[in-house]
Write a protein that holds these residues in place. Sequence first.
Motif, short mmCIF file in Angstrom:
data_model
loop_
_atom_site.label_atom_id
_atom_site.label_comp_id
_atom_site.label_asym_id
_atom_site.label_seq_id
_atom_site.Cartn_x
_atom_site.Cartn_y
_atom_site.Cartn_z
N LEU A 1 0.86 -1.19 0.00
CA LEU A 1 0.00 0.00 0.00
C LEU A 1 0.89 1.23 0.00
N PHE A 2 0.48 2.26 -0.73
CA PHE A 2 1.29 3.47 -0.79
C PHE A 2 1.14 4.22 0.53
N GLN A 3 2.24 4.29 1.27
CA GLN A 3 2.19 4.82 2.64
C GLN A 3 1.87 6.31 2.68
N HIS A 4 2.24 7.02 1.62
CA HIS A 4 2.06 8.47 1.63
C HIS A 4 0.68 8.88 1.14
N MET A 5 -0.16 7.90 0.83
CA MET A 5 -1.50 8.22 0.35
C MET A 5 -2.53 7.69 1.35
N PHE B 1 6.38 -1.64 -4.13
CA PHE B 1 5.57 -0.42 -4.25
C PHE B 1 5.50 0.03 -5.70
N ALA C 1 3.48 -2.42 -7.66
CA ALA C 1 2.05 -2.23 -7.43
C ALA C 1 1.53 -1.09 -8.29
N VAL D 1 4.79 7.64 -6.96
CA VAL D 1 5.07 6.68 -5.89
C VAL D 1 6.52 6.76 -5.41
N PRO E 1 7.70 10.57 -4.12
CA PRO E 1 7.14 10.98 -2.82
C PRO E 1 7.67 10.14 -1.66
N MET E 2 7.96 8.85 -1.93
CA MET E 2 8.40 7.99 -0.84
C MET E 2 9.84 8.28 -0.44
N GLN F 1 8.33 8.01 10.84
CA GLN F 1 7.49 7.38 9.83
C GLN F 1 7.95 5.95 9.56
#
Lengths: 371, 298
Positions: free
Chosen positions: A94-98, B196, B199, B214, B217-218, B296
């Motif tokens: 799952l995209f953690q930042h969303m 990620f 996906a 994706v 931003p990560m 985080q």
Amino acid sequence: MISEFAVEMRDVVKRFITPEGNEMAAVDHVTMKIKNGEFFSMLGSSGCGKTTSLRMIAGFEWPTEGEVFIEGKPMGHTPPFQRKVNTVFQSYALFQHMTIYQNVAFGLEMEGAKEEEIKKRVGRALDMVQLTGMDRRKPKQLSGGQQQRVALARALVKTPDVLLLDEPLGALDLKLRKEMQLELKALQQQLGITFIYVTHDQEEALTMSDRIAVMSKGKVQQMGSPVEVYERPANKFVADFIGESNFLEGKIRTISKDEATVFIPGLNAELTGMPVSDGLVKGEEVYVSIRPEKVRITEKNAINQNIFHAKVTNTVYIGADTHIYVEAHGVKLKVLEQNRISRLDPKSFYSVGQEVWLMLMPENTLLLKKD
Amino acid sequence: MNPFRRSPFVIAAAIFVYTFLYAPIIILILYSFNASRTNVTFEGFIPAFSDRIEMDGSLVKASPCGPFHWYCDLANNDDVAEAAGNTLTIAFTATIIATIIGTMAALALQRYNFKMKPFSQLSLYIPIVIPEIVMGIGILTLFSQFFGWANEAFSLQGDARLSLGIVTVTVSHIAFMVPFVTLVVQARLQGFDKSFEEAAMDLGANEWTTFRRVTFPMILPGVLSGALLAFTLSLDDFVITFFTNGPGSTTLPIYVYGLLRRIITPQVNALSTVWILVVFTAVLLLQILQSRDSKQHS
Ligand SMILES: Nc1ncnc2c1ncn2[C@@H]1O[C@H](COP(=O)(O)OP(=O)(O)OP(=O)(O)O)[C@@H](O)[C@H]1O
Ligand SMILES: [Mg+2]
């Protein structure tokens, strides 16, 4: 024209170069035809090539040899984003930042769907996996089971023809896993989507699947319905991997079209009326395979065929059943008896050292080739 | 509770560290308010505000800015303004370019296998471990050789002649920043799971969209940490800038060094104080980013 098969792997080989510099076939001449609307499982122990097969269908890896077909079309080097299959990852990814909403909406945005339609479909997908009202949360704020549902919703919202699932329940505890198994199965039947499900849990595969491919060392050992692979395993590996089995080494004395007589040196006795399978010949060394729950155990000798004297060496009480370990002339067998009567002393029925009789009914046994 | 909290050794060590780390800075700031122009000893704060500067020998008696006299003095100094402008221009330009290059290098080192990979990884440490002065001389030699050759070969005249200046300083800064950015981003990528990206592609995103929506931003917190580190390094840099600057590309460290060789007025202290505040703010920002990042991750 839409093919009869949702996915087809035709003689697919995938070779990797190991870090040591050797070449190894993770997937070795695999052919699978997966029908539309089928719940198909790949089952096998760790490292047998399940994930690699799934990744080739999804488009993350390309076959070294052979071809993958989706809806009858050869996939070649088609990238994942142009294949009408979606994946539920073992780690969920799952995209953690969303937020949950953004995660589920991502696939629809990529299709260029309109804002309003996205809203409607995401809402419906979240309802379907019972996550209504969670759309503003971040993945970290959900439990493992809930994250699993988000991963499912994210893939299903795209209404794929085929859904690929790589051990999606691996990280959940036993109780939740059992619940999710039934839910997934119900969802699949309701939506009519083809599911290709990877697992190393044989019980899970038996519970959910229409058909199972049992894999080992990159090869498909047997493909069939749960009943087929359990009751008629094609070889010793399958018999051993799916459920448990006792294997007695023997040699075919006589064989006809319908039945065979097998001499068991360990028991110094003959088993008669054994069911025969293709390719067995007189004099061949075979395994006689019988499941623990199919061995009949009695205290008195009732008949005189396929029955042996044995001694109980150990009993293990596990709630619903008792496992009874017996020994006959040095041959060890495991017998499973259901605990149908409520008793406080778990060992009161069969006790260690007790003399018993074992019946191996011909219809419950299988002759398997020694390879 | 920490059992060593009251140990005399711990207290002594703490006093020692704080004294030698922060006393110079506090004295430096204090002297920026010095009434004495020669700035040898602290002669007290400038006592009064007035329309014009009133001097008594080397002591400032009154100033339009009062105790902040040297800060006003600094603000009216065009050379400082130019040097500050150069410093920020160089730092911003070099940071942006070095961050892009460093991030790409980190991504490439993480996801591809190639023959020279161990060498590439090792070569990242070389600019960090070799003495800065050696690198400065090396870069200077390279530029002068190349410029000499180019000016000769294309017979460049006058303004067209290639010479040291703001461009050479920026290029040199980029050169020493890239390894730092790469290493910081690499650390961030360590736990980055390629599933990620898979996906995202599985859901229909092509390579570029996957990176934009994706991957980037990560890894953004790591990229920002790297960029801030590079930025502060550039602001501070003296040695390499010393070798590669030319007319019109004086940076603040070079300017201060020039001042010190003449007379040291409290203006230098005022400049240093402002500068400490800027760098300190940048570092504080970096800290906050990193701690949020690690929260985080856990
Ligand atoms: N990228 C790769 N490079 C080299 N070898 C690989 C690669 N991916 C998989 N393998 C090897 O291929 C074999 C099959 O791997 P695969 O991941 O398909 O197994 P699996 O059946 O999914 O196992 P598990 O149940 O543990 O997930 C393993 O021996 C693995 O080490
Ligand atoms: Mg796997």
